[in-house]
Design an enzyme around this catalytic site. Structure first.
Site, mmCIF file in Angstrom:
data_model
loop_
_atom_site.group_PDB
_atom_site.id
_atom_site.type_symbol
_atom_site.label_atom_id
_atom_site.label_comp_id
_atom_site.label_asym_id
_atom_site.label_seq_id
_atom_site.Cartn_x
_atom_site.Cartn_y
_atom_site.Cartn_z
ATOM 1 N N HIS A 140 -20.745 34.385 50.422
ATOM 2 C CA HIS A 140 -20.051 35.315 49.522
ATOM 3 C C HIS A 140 -19.683 34.666 48.192
ATOM 4 O O HIS A 140 -19.307 35.361 47.250
ATOM 5 C CB HIS A 140 -18.838 35.955 50.210
ATOM 6 C CG HIS A 140 -17.590 35.150 50.217
ATOM 7 N ND1 HIS A 140 -17.162 34.446 51.322
ATOM 8 C CD2 HIS A 140 -16.655 34.947 49.268
ATOM 9 C CE1 HIS A 140 -16.011 33.856 51.043
ATOM 10 N NE2 HIS A 140 -15.679 34.143 49.802
ATOM 11 N N ASP A 176 -21.660 33.893 57.034
ATOM 12 C CA ASP A 176 -21.228 33.634 55.653
ATOM 13 C C ASP A 176 -21.535 32.186 55.257
ATOM 14 O O ASP A 176 -20.642 31.348 55.133
ATOM 15 C CB ASP A 176 -19.735 33.927 55.526
ATOM 16 C CG ASP A 176 -19.253 33.937 54.080
ATOM 17 O OD1 ASP A 176 -20.103 33.864 53.173
ATOM 18 O OD2 ASP A 176 -18.028 34.015 53.873
ATOM 19 N N SER A 192 -13.437 29.526 48.266
ATOM 20 C CA SER A 192 -14.333 29.745 49.394
ATOM 21 C C SER A 192 -15.417 28.695 49.449
ATOM 22 O O SER A 192 -15.730 28.052 48.459
ATOM 23 C CB SER A 192 -15.010 31.105 49.282
ATOM 24 O OG SER A 192 -14.184 32.115 49.727
#
Length: 280
Positions: free
Chosen positions: A87, A134, A234
Site C-alpha cells: 500500500h 500487503d 508503513s
C-alpha cells in the site's frame, strides 16, 4: 490526440491514485485508520540498532520541483533489494522514489541515497480481505554499500513467531494519533499476538473485509495498549533477533488496548518473495 499527451494524462491520474491509495488516511476508512509505521509509546534509537531500516522517499510526478520526502519505511534484504508494504507503492512508479539507508533522520541528505529501479507488488494485494498480501519488493541501483554497522541486510523469517515473543518495530512518524512526525528514528517493543485472538479483537471493526488472514500477523500489548506502530511509516520492519517477521500494514487507530497492530506475515509470504527474487 498525441500519444505523449495521453502518457502525461495517465501519469497525472496515477499520481492522484497514489495520494489516496498509497498511504491510506483516517478519513479514507470512515474513521478507521491504517498504521503506516508511526511509533507510539516507543523510544529514540540509533540506526546501528536497526541497520536494516530504510527511509523510502517519494515525489509526485506533477511536482518535479519538490524534494523527495519520507513516505514509508522498508527493510534491506540485500544490497539491491528492499522489502516494504504494497500500500506504500500502489499506483506509483519507480522513478518517484529514492531509498535512504544508514540514517537516523527522515529529513536531510545524510546516509546513503539510491534510486528505485523497479517495483514488484504482490499480485494478490487486497484480494479476499482488506490489506491482504500487503507486501512489495523494490530493486535499487546503485547497490547499497552494506557495512554491518549502519547499513545491513536482515534475514527473512521462515517460521511463524511464537505468541508472546517480544518483537521490535522501528520507523519515523508521529508519536500520538494526529500528532507531528518525529525526525528522529524511533523504536518500540511489542509482543506477538496470535492470529486467533487478533481476529477476535477485530471482529467488530469495519465490515467483513477487515479480517485477519494467514498473510498477516499481529503484535501489541493486548488489553493494555500504549505501544504500537501507526500512521506515517508503513512498510517498516517488525523484527525478532534481527530477523524480519512482519511489515507494518494496518490497524485501528494507534496503540489501542484491544486492537493490536497488523503486519504482513513474512514467513507466510516467503514463497512469493523467493519467487520474485528467483525471477531476476
Amino acid at each position: 490526440m498525441s500519444s505523449s499527451w495521453i502518457v502525461g494524462l495517465l501519469a497525472f491520474l496515477v499520481s492522484l491514485v497514489a495520494l489516496t491509495q498509497g498511504l491510506p488516511l483516517l478519513e479514507d476508512l470512515d474513521e478507521k485508520s491504517v498504521p503506516d509505521g508511526r511509533i507510539v509509546g516507543g523510544y529514540a534509537t540509533d540506526i546501528a540498532q536497526v541497520p536494516y531500516q530504510i527511509s523510502l522517499r517519494y515525489k509526485g510526478i506533477t511536482t518535479p520541483e519538490n524534494p523527495f520526502r519520507h513516505r514509508c519505511g522498508g527493510s534491506i534484504f540485500n544490497e539491491t533489494t528492499i522489502v516494504t508494504a504494497a500500500h506504500c507503492v500502489i499506483g506509483t512508479v519507480a522513478s518517484q522514489y529514492k531509498v535512504v539507508a544508514g540514517t537516523n533522520f527522515q529529513t536531510g541528505s545524510d546516509g546513503v541515497i539510491t534510486n528505485v529501479k523497479e517495483i514488484v507488488m504482490h499480485e494478490g494485494y487486497y484480494s479476499g480481505a482488506a490489506y491482504n498480501n500487503d507486501i512489495a519488493i523494490l530493486f535499487v541501483d546503485p547497490p547499497l554499500p552494506l557495512n554491518n554497522f549502519t547499513i545491513k541486510a536482515i534475514k527473512l523469517a521462515l517460521e511463524q513467531p511464537i505468541e508472546g515473543t517480544v518483537s521490535k518495530v522501528s520507523g519515523w512518524g508521529t508519536t500520538s494519533p494526529g500528532g507531528y512526525s518525529s525526525n528522529q528514528l524511533l523504536a518500540v517493543d511489542v509482543p506477538i499476538v496470535s492470529n486467533e485472538l487478533c481476529d477476535q479483537d477485530y471482529e467488530d471493526f469495519g465490515d467483513e473485509t477487515y479480517r485477519i488472514t494467514s498473510a498477516m500477523l499481529c503484535a501489541g500489548k493486548r488489553g493494555v495498549g500504549g505501544a504500537d506502530a501507526c500512521q506515517g511509516d508503513s512498510g517498516g520492519p517488525l523484527a525478532v533477533r534481527d530477523e524480519l517477521y512482519g511489515v507494518v500494514s494496518w490497524g485501528n487507530s494507534c496503540a489501542l488496548p484491544n486492537y493490536p497492530g497488523v503486519y504482513a506475515n513474512v514467513a507466510y509470504l516467503r514463497p512469493w518473495i523467493d519467487a520474485v527474487l528467483a525471477g531476476l
